[in-house]
Design a protein around this motif. Structure first.
Motif, PDB file in Angstrom:
ATOM      1  N   HIS A  57       0.789  -1.228   0.000  1.00 55.82           N
ATOM      2  CA  HIS A  57       0.000   0.000   0.000  1.00 55.82           C
ATOM      3  C   HIS A  57       0.824   1.283   0.000  1.00 55.82           C
ATOM      4  CE1 HIS A  57      -3.417  -2.619   0.670  1.00 55.82           C
ATOM      5  NE2 HIS A  57      -2.879  -3.079   1.777  1.00 55.82           N
ATOM      6  N   GLY A  58       2.121   1.190  -0.184  1.00 51.90           N
ATOM      7  CA  GLY A  58       2.934   2.390  -0.309  1.00 51.90           C
ATOM      8  C   GLY A  58       3.239   3.084   1.002  1.00 51.90           C
ATOM      9  N   PRO A  59       3.838   4.285   0.932  1.00 55.64           N
ATOM     10  CA  PRO A  59       4.243   5.028   2.133  1.00 55.64           C
ATOM     11  C   PRO A  59       3.056   5.409   3.012  1.00 55.64           C
ATOM     12  CG  PRO A  59       5.293   5.893   0.153  1.00 55.64           C
ATOM     13  CD  PRO A  59       4.240   4.958  -0.313  1.00 55.64           C
ATOM     14  N   ALA A  60       3.376   5.756   4.246  1.00 52.87           N
ATOM     15  CA  ALA A  60       2.342   6.125   5.212  1.00 52.87           C
ATOM     16  C   ALA A  60       1.871   7.560   4.993  1.00 52.87           C
ATOM     17  CB  ALA A  60       2.880   5.958   6.631  1.00 52.87           C
ATOM     18  N   LYS A  61       0.632   7.795   5.368  1.00 55.31           N
ATOM     19  CA  LYS A  61       0.081   9.151   5.338  1.00 55.31           C
ATOM     20  C   LYS A  61       0.454   9.875   6.629  1.00 55.31           C
ATOM     21  CE  LYS A  61      -4.144   7.659   2.906  1.00 55.31           C
ATOM     22  NZ  LYS A  61      -5.613   7.558   3.027  1.00 55.31           N
ATOM     23  N   PRO A  62       0.458  11.204   6.604  1.00 53.26           N
ATOM     24  CA  PRO A  62       0.622  11.932   7.871  1.00 53.26           C
ATOM     25  C   PRO A  62      -0.506  11.538   8.826  1.00 53.26           C
ATOM     26  CG  PRO A  62       0.827  13.404   5.997  1.00 53.26           C
ATOM     27  CD  PRO A  62       0.349  12.113   5.452  1.00 53.26           C
ATOM     28  N   ILE A  63      -0.235  11.588  10.098  1.00 48.29           N
ATOM     29  CA  ILE A  63      -1.211  11.140  11.088  1.00 48.29           C
ATOM     30  C   ILE A  63      -2.523  11.907  10.979  1.00 48.29           C
ATOM     31  CG2 ILE A  63      -1.667  10.943  13.564  1.00 48.29           C
ATOM     32  CD1 ILE A  63       1.274  10.434  13.996  1.00 48.29           C
ATOM     33  N   ASP A  64      -2.444  13.218  10.705  1.00 45.87           N
ATOM     34  CA  ASP A  64      -3.669  14.030  10.643  1.00 45.87           C
ATOM     35  C   ASP A  64      -4.453  13.825   9.350  1.00 45.87           C
ATOM     36  OD1 ASP A  64      -1.680  15.161   9.124  1.00 45.87           O
ATOM     37  OD2 ASP A  64      -2.265  17.223   9.551  1.00 45.87           O
ATOM     38  N   ASP A 110      -5.546   1.235   0.862  1.00 47.41           N
ATOM     39  CA  ASP A 110      -5.287   0.643   2.174  1.00 47.41           C
ATOM     40  C   ASP A 110      -6.588   0.691   2.976  1.00 47.41           C
ATOM     41  OD1 ASP A 110      -4.356  -0.283   4.558  1.00 47.41           O
ATOM     42  OD2 ASP A 110      -3.083   1.443   5.009  1.00 47.41           O
ATOM     43  N   LEU A 111      -7.121  -0.453   3.311  1.00 45.29           N
ATOM     44  CA  LEU A 111      -8.393  -0.506   4.024  1.00 45.29           C
ATOM     45  C   LEU A 111      -8.289   0.014   5.452  1.00 45.29           C
ATOM     46  CD1 LEU A 111      -9.751  -3.971   2.807  1.00 45.29           C
ATOM     47  CD2 LEU A 111     -10.298  -1.684   1.939  1.00 45.29           C
ATOM     48  N   THR A 112      -7.069   0.131   5.970  1.00 47.71           N
ATOM     49  CA  THR A 112      -6.905   0.719   7.300  1.00 47.71           C
ATOM     50  C   THR A 112      -6.784   2.237   7.235  1.00 47.71           C
ATOM     51  OG1 THR A 112      -4.481   0.542   7.285  1.00 47.71           O
ATOM     52  CG2 THR A 112      -5.723  -1.374   8.055  1.00 47.71           C
ATOM     53  N   GLY A 113      -6.554   2.773   6.036  1.00 52.44           N
ATOM     54  CA  GLY A 113      -6.450   4.221   5.874  1.00 52.44           C
ATOM     55  C   GLY A 113      -5.146   4.815   6.346  1.00 52.44           C
ATOM     56  N   ARG A 114      -4.146   3.963   6.660  1.00 52.38           N
ATOM     57  CA  ARG A 114      -2.878   4.488   7.169  1.00 52.38           C
ATOM     58  C   ARG A 114      -1.887   4.817   6.060  1.00 52.38           C
ATOM     59  NH1 ARG A 114       0.450   1.768  10.079  1.00 52.38           N
ATOM     60  NH2 ARG A 114      -0.093  -0.270   9.208  1.00 52.38           N
ATOM     61  N   ARG A 115      -2.052   4.208   4.880  1.00 54.24           N
ATOM     62  CA  ARG A 115      -1.071   4.378   3.812  1.00 54.24           C
ATOM     63  C   ARG A 115      -1.723   4.954   2.558  1.00 54.24           C
ATOM     64  NH1 ARG A 115       3.852   2.513   4.867  1.00 54.24           N
ATOM     65  NH2 ARG A 115       4.081   1.330   6.805  1.00 54.24           N
ATOM     66  N   ALA A 135      16.486  -3.035   0.119  1.00 56.21           N
ATOM     67  CA  ALA A 135      15.287  -3.340  -0.661  1.00 56.21           C
ATOM     68  C   ALA A 135      14.300  -2.179  -0.623  1.00 56.21           C
ATOM     69  CB  ALA A 135      14.640  -4.612  -0.137  1.00 56.21           C
ATOM     70  N   VAL A 136      14.208  -1.527   0.529  1.00 55.89           N
ATOM     71  CA  VAL A 136      13.314  -0.363   0.645  1.00 55.89           C
ATOM     72  C   VAL A 136      13.799   0.771  -0.252  1.00 55.89           C
ATOM     73  CG1 VAL A 136      12.495   1.451   2.219  1.00 55.89           C
ATOM     74  CG2 VAL A 136      12.522  -0.934   2.966  1.00 55.89           C
ATOM     75  N   MET A 137      15.115   0.976  -0.324  1.00 53.97           N
ATOM     76  CA  MET A 137      15.665   2.023  -1.184  1.00 53.97           C
ATOM     77  C   MET A 137      15.424   1.725  -2.656  1.00 53.97           C
ATOM     78  SD  MET A 137      19.269   2.800   0.817  1.00 53.97           S
ATOM     79  CE  MET A 137      19.753   4.020  -0.401  1.00 53.97           C
ATOM     80  N   ILE A 138      15.425   0.439  -3.017  1.00 57.68           N
ATOM     81  CA  ILE A 138      15.137   0.058  -4.404  1.00 57.68           C
ATOM     82  C   ILE A 138      13.676   0.352  -4.736  1.00 57.68           C
ATOM     83  CG2 ILE A 138      14.948  -1.902  -5.975  1.00 57.68           C
ATOM     84  CD1 ILE A 138      17.362  -3.143  -4.560  1.00 57.68           C
ATOM     85  N   CYS A 139      12.791   0.026  -3.803  1.00 59.58           N
ATOM     86  CA  CYS A 139      11.354   0.235  -4.039  1.00 59.58           C
ATOM     87  C   CYS A 139      10.996   1.720  -4.042  1.00 59.58           C
ATOM     88  CB  CYS A 139      10.534  -0.490  -2.977  1.00 59.58           C
ATOM     89  SG  CYS A 139      10.565  -2.290  -3.122  1.00 59.58           S
ATOM     90  N   TYR A 140      11.589   2.468  -3.120  1.00 56.23           N
ATOM     91  CA  TYR A 140      11.238   3.882  -2.963  1.00 56.23           C
ATOM     92  C   TYR A 140      12.518   4.719  -2.925  1.00 56.23           C
ATOM     93  CZ  TYR A 140       6.808   1.776  -1.711  1.00 56.23           C
ATOM     94  OH  TYR A 140       5.652   1.028  -1.737  1.00 56.23           O
ATOM     95  N   PRO A 141      13.144   4.911  -4.087  1.00 59.55           N
ATOM     96  CA  PRO A 141      14.412   5.666  -4.134  1.00 59.55           C
ATOM     97  C   PRO A 141      14.259   7.108  -3.677  1.00 59.55           C
ATOM     98  CG  PRO A 141      13.539   5.286  -6.346  1.00 59.55           C
ATOM     99  CD  PRO A 141      12.722   4.452  -5.424  1.00 59.55           C
ATOM    100  N   MET A 142      13.046   7.645  -3.735  1.00 62.72           N
ATOM    101  CA  MET A 142      12.832   9.020  -3.278  1.00 62.72           C
ATOM    102  C   MET A 142      12.797   9.117  -1.758  1.00 62.72           C
ATOM    103  SD  MET A 142       9.968   7.251  -3.496  1.00 62.72           S
ATOM    104  CE  MET A 142       9.665   7.250  -5.273  1.00 62.72           C
ATOM    105  N   LEU A 150      11.271   7.569   2.191  1.00 63.29           N
ATOM    106  CA  LEU A 150       9.980   7.479   2.877  1.00 63.29           C
ATOM    107  C   LEU A 150       9.786   8.698   3.770  1.00 63.29           C
ATOM    108  CD1 LEU A 150      10.072   3.713   3.986  1.00 63.29           C
ATOM    109  CD2 LEU A 150       8.855   4.700   2.026  1.00 63.29           C
ATOM    110  N   PRO A 151       8.549   9.097   4.007  1.00 57.02           N
ATOM    111  CA  PRO A 151       8.303  10.232   4.909  1.00 57.02           C
ATOM    112  C   PRO A 151       8.754   9.915   6.330  1.00 57.02           C
ATOM    113  CG  PRO A 151       6.260   9.109   4.357  1.00 57.02           C
ATOM    114  CD  PRO A 151       7.303   8.533   3.457  1.00 57.02           C
ATOM    115  N   GLU A 152       9.073  10.933   7.077  1.00 55.96           N
ATOM    116  CA  GLU A 152       9.648  10.744   8.410  1.00 55.96           C
ATOM    117  C   GLU A 152       8.684  10.070   9.377  1.00 55.96           C
ATOM    118  OE1 GLU A 152       8.644  15.303   9.942  1.00 55.96           O
ATOM    119  OE2 GLU A 152      10.708  14.621   9.716  1.00 55.96           O
TER     120      GLU A 152
END
Length: 277
Positions: free
Chosen positions: A54-61, A82-87, A137-144, A146-148
Motif C-alpha cells: 500500500h505504499g508510504p504512510a500518510k501523515p497522522i492528521d 489501504d483498508l486501514t487508511g494508514r497508507r 530493498a526499501v531504497m530500491i522500491c522507494y528511491p525518493m 519514505l516520509p519521516e
C-alpha cells in the motif's frame, strides 16, 4: 564457548554464545542488542509487508479511507487502497515489491524463535546484516525515500522505541536490565564462571528482566511436547479402564466352563448327556 539459551517467553527466545570469562554486565549488553534486533525485524516484517502492498504512510492528521477523503486522492499506476487508511495506496511496482517481500521473509527467518530448536546461534552481526538487506530493498522500491512518519523509516533509523509500543514489543536497555539463572539474579560485576563454572561447553537457560520487576517465572518441569505425550498416555489408560468397567458382569457364570461340577461330570461320563425330548 558457553551456550546461553535466552528465553523470556515461547516467542522471545534465542541461542547466544560467549565465554565463561565474560562479565555479566557485558553479557547483558550483548543479549539486549540481540533481543532488540529480533524485535525490530519482527516489526519490520509486519510494516514492510504493508509498505510493499500500500505504499508510504500518510501523515497522522490525514489518515483515513481514501473513498471518504474531502480532497482529491493522488493515485499512481500501482494504486491499491489501504483498508486501514494508514497508507497512501501508491505502492511500488509489483516486480520490485517482490524483492522487498523476499528480503523481509529472509530477515524474519533469521530472527525466528525456531532458530533455537534448530540450534542456530544468533549474534548482532547476522541480525544487523538482515536489517541492512531490508534497508537496501526499501531504497530500491522507494528511491525518493519514505516520509519521516513512516514506521518502516523509523525502524530503519533506530527509532523502534516509538514503534514498539504500538506492537507491544518491550525494548530493553542494557543499563536497566538484569540477567537471571536458576532463579537467581547474576550480579553485573561478576563473571559467568562464578555461576556456570569454568567449563566452556556449558549450556544454560537464562532470562533478561527489567530492574525492579522481580524474578522471572521458572521453567516448567517438562516441555510442551512431553506434556502432550503424557496427557495422551493418561487419556488412553483412562479409556481402557472405562472399557474394563463396562465388561465387569457375571454373564459368564452360566457358561459350561465356569461350572464348579464340570470336573466331576467329566470323570462320571455324564458331561455331554442329553435327555430325550
Amino acid at each position: 564457548m558457553v551456550q546461553l539459551h535466552m528465553k523470556r517467553s515461547e516467542q522471545e527466545q534465542f541461542l547466544f554464545e560467549t565465554t565463561v570469562e565474560a562479565t555479566v554486565k557485558d553479557t547483558v549488553a550483548a543479549l539486549v542488542e540481540v533481543h532488540n534486533l529480533r524485535a525490530k525485524i519482527q516489526m519490520l516484517k509486519m510494516e514492510g509487508e504493508e509498505l510493499a502492498k500500500h505504499g508510504p504512510a500518510k501523515p497522522i492528521d490525514k489518515q483515513g479511507l481514501d473513498e471518504y477523503s474531502e480532497t482529491p486522492v493522488e493515485k499512481g499506476p500501482h494504486y491499491t487502497m489501504d483498508l486501514t487508511g494508514r497508507r497512501t495506496g501508491n505502492a511500488c511496482s509489483p516486480d520490485v515489491a517482490k524483492v522487498l517481500l523476499k528480503s523481509l521473509d529472509e530477515a524474519a527467518a533469521v530472527a525466528h524463535k525456531d532458530q533455537a530448536s534448530k540450534k542456530v546461534i544468533l549474534n548482532k552481526t547476522m541480525l544487523q546484516d538482515a536489517v541492512d538487506t531490508v534497508r537496501g530493498a526499501v531504497m530500491i522500491c522507494y528511491p525518493m525515500g519514505l516520509p519521516e512518519w513512516d514506521l518502516v523509516r523509523m525502524l530503519l533509523e533506530d527509532k523502534e522505541g516509538d514503534v514498539g509500543a504500538q506492537y507491544g514489543h518491550e525494548q530493553l536497555e542494557a543499563d536497566s536490565s538484569t540477567l537471571w539463572f536458576a532463579g537467581k539474579q547474576m550480579m553485573p560485576e561478576k563473571k559467568l564462571s562464578d555461576y556456570l563454572g569454568r567449563h566452556e561447553k556449558t549450556k544454560a537457560v537464562v532470562k533478561l528482566q527489567k530492574k525492579g520487576s522481580g524474578a522471572p517465572a521458572r521453567e516448567p518441569a517438562v516441555d510442551a511436547d512431553t506434556q502432550k505425550a503424557m496427557m495422551a498416555w493418561y487419556y488412553k489408560k483412562q479409556e481402557e479402564q472405562k472399557k474394563l468397567a463396562e465388561d465387569e458382569d457375571d454373564s459368564y457364570a452360566s457358561a459350561a466352563w465356569a461350572s464348579g461340577k464340570s470336573l466331576k461330570a467329566h470323570f462320571s461320563g455324564v458331561q455331554n448327556v442329553r435327555l430325550p425330548r
